[in-house]
Enzyme design. Sequence first.
Site, mmCIF file in Angstrom:
data_model
loop_
_atom_site.group_PDB
_atom_site.id
_atom_site.type_symbol
_atom_site.label_atom_id
_atom_site.label_comp_id
_atom_site.label_asym_id
_atom_site.label_seq_id
_atom_site.Cartn_x
_atom_site.Cartn_y
_atom_site.Cartn_z
ATOM 1 N N LYS A 11 6.224 67.683 -13.078
ATOM 2 C CA LYS A 11 7.471 67.089 -13.567
ATOM 3 C C LYS A 11 8.390 68.193 -14.057
ATOM 4 C CE LYS A 11 5.379 62.696 -14.942
ATOM 5 N NZ LYS A 11 5.039 61.782 -16.064
ATOM 6 N N GLU A 41 -4.929 58.554 -12.696
ATOM 7 C CA GLU A 41 -4.088 59.608 -13.272
ATOM 8 C C GLU A 41 -4.307 59.743 -14.778
ATOM 9 O OE1 GLU A 41 0.698 60.693 -13.636
ATOM 10 O OE2 GLU A 41 0.003 59.200 -12.199
#
Length: 370
Positions: free
Chosen positions: A267, A218
């Site tokens: 997010k 990531e």
Amino acid sequence: MKIQQVEIFAIHLPLIDPFIISYATYDTMPSIILKVTTDTGIVGYGEAVPDEHVTGETWESTYALLKNQLAPAIIGENPMAFEKLHDKMNKVVKDVPAAKAAIDIACFDIAGKALQVPVYQLLGGRYHEKFPITHVLSIGTPEAMAEEAANRVEMGYQSFKMKVGTEVTRDVARIKAVRERVGEDIAIRVDVNQGWGNASTTLQGLRALKDLNIDWLEQPVDSEDIDGMVEVKSKSDVPLMIDEGLRGVREMREIIAKRAADKVNIKLMKCGGIYPAMKLAVMAEMAGIECQIGSMVESSVGSAAGFHVAFSKKIMTSVELTGPLKFSKDVGNLHYDVPFICLNENPGLGVDVDEEILKELCKFSTIVTD
């Protein structure tokens, strides 16, 4: 139904252990909790957890923006008119997604309570029954991270997100230590938080990790370096996830056009809340890119909002919303059946907020009315 009053609480959530990532160490998590009341008496809660390293927002600036610009702008508005609310907020101030997320989440909580349905029913209904919870390992020594992982496996955890991003050889030692300790059947995801800087350093790290069976890597490169992500993806067979490099629609368009990632970490604090997150999920779904709902380490309020998005979309294949498990005291009661999360069917977010704890953790607050 109209928004009548907005109460803003600037709080510090106490962490059980310090949260250490490549660019910051947190002993407490600064958060803003909103309490939005309508003229019909329905109350909805929202949350903003800003991160100056990701969205350019601070705890103090978010409080000031909500108090002086955004909260006054939504007084008298219909909390169920999400598109209109976001349009109005965007005209008042550009960007500031965490601040807008607090209002967005509170309005979804209100809408669910008004219609007597969970928020996921407003998003297309529930698709997933439960999600496994991934334990996040903060940066530490290889030995300490391996020990913590082993203890969590005994508790039932089957996957780990390892925070790295200091220096590549040290990070490789951390990952090797955890893999050796937990065995081959446990999933390991590696989150660099931009710490390896560029594609060449990242590829060096990936060569050293090639036999460690990593689920995905990531955000290894700088958040602005989409082309760096493209290069890493083209030269590695380890799946690549983008996080800080994805904030809103503009970045998602570029990621899709360049095929810059195998998976995106959406997010609510980066994109502006539930409503914008659903737009990003649909864009990713159309492009065949898997999604994860991630966290800025929110309380039960923000975490529940993220879970409602995740549970409603087939393209959501993982979640990392573990904030409430990291706090010694939380303002809400989101329930984890470790190592799983199973949302309840209560209206709105399905979270009760303890006003006594909210006041106890509060550093300063204000009320905005007409």
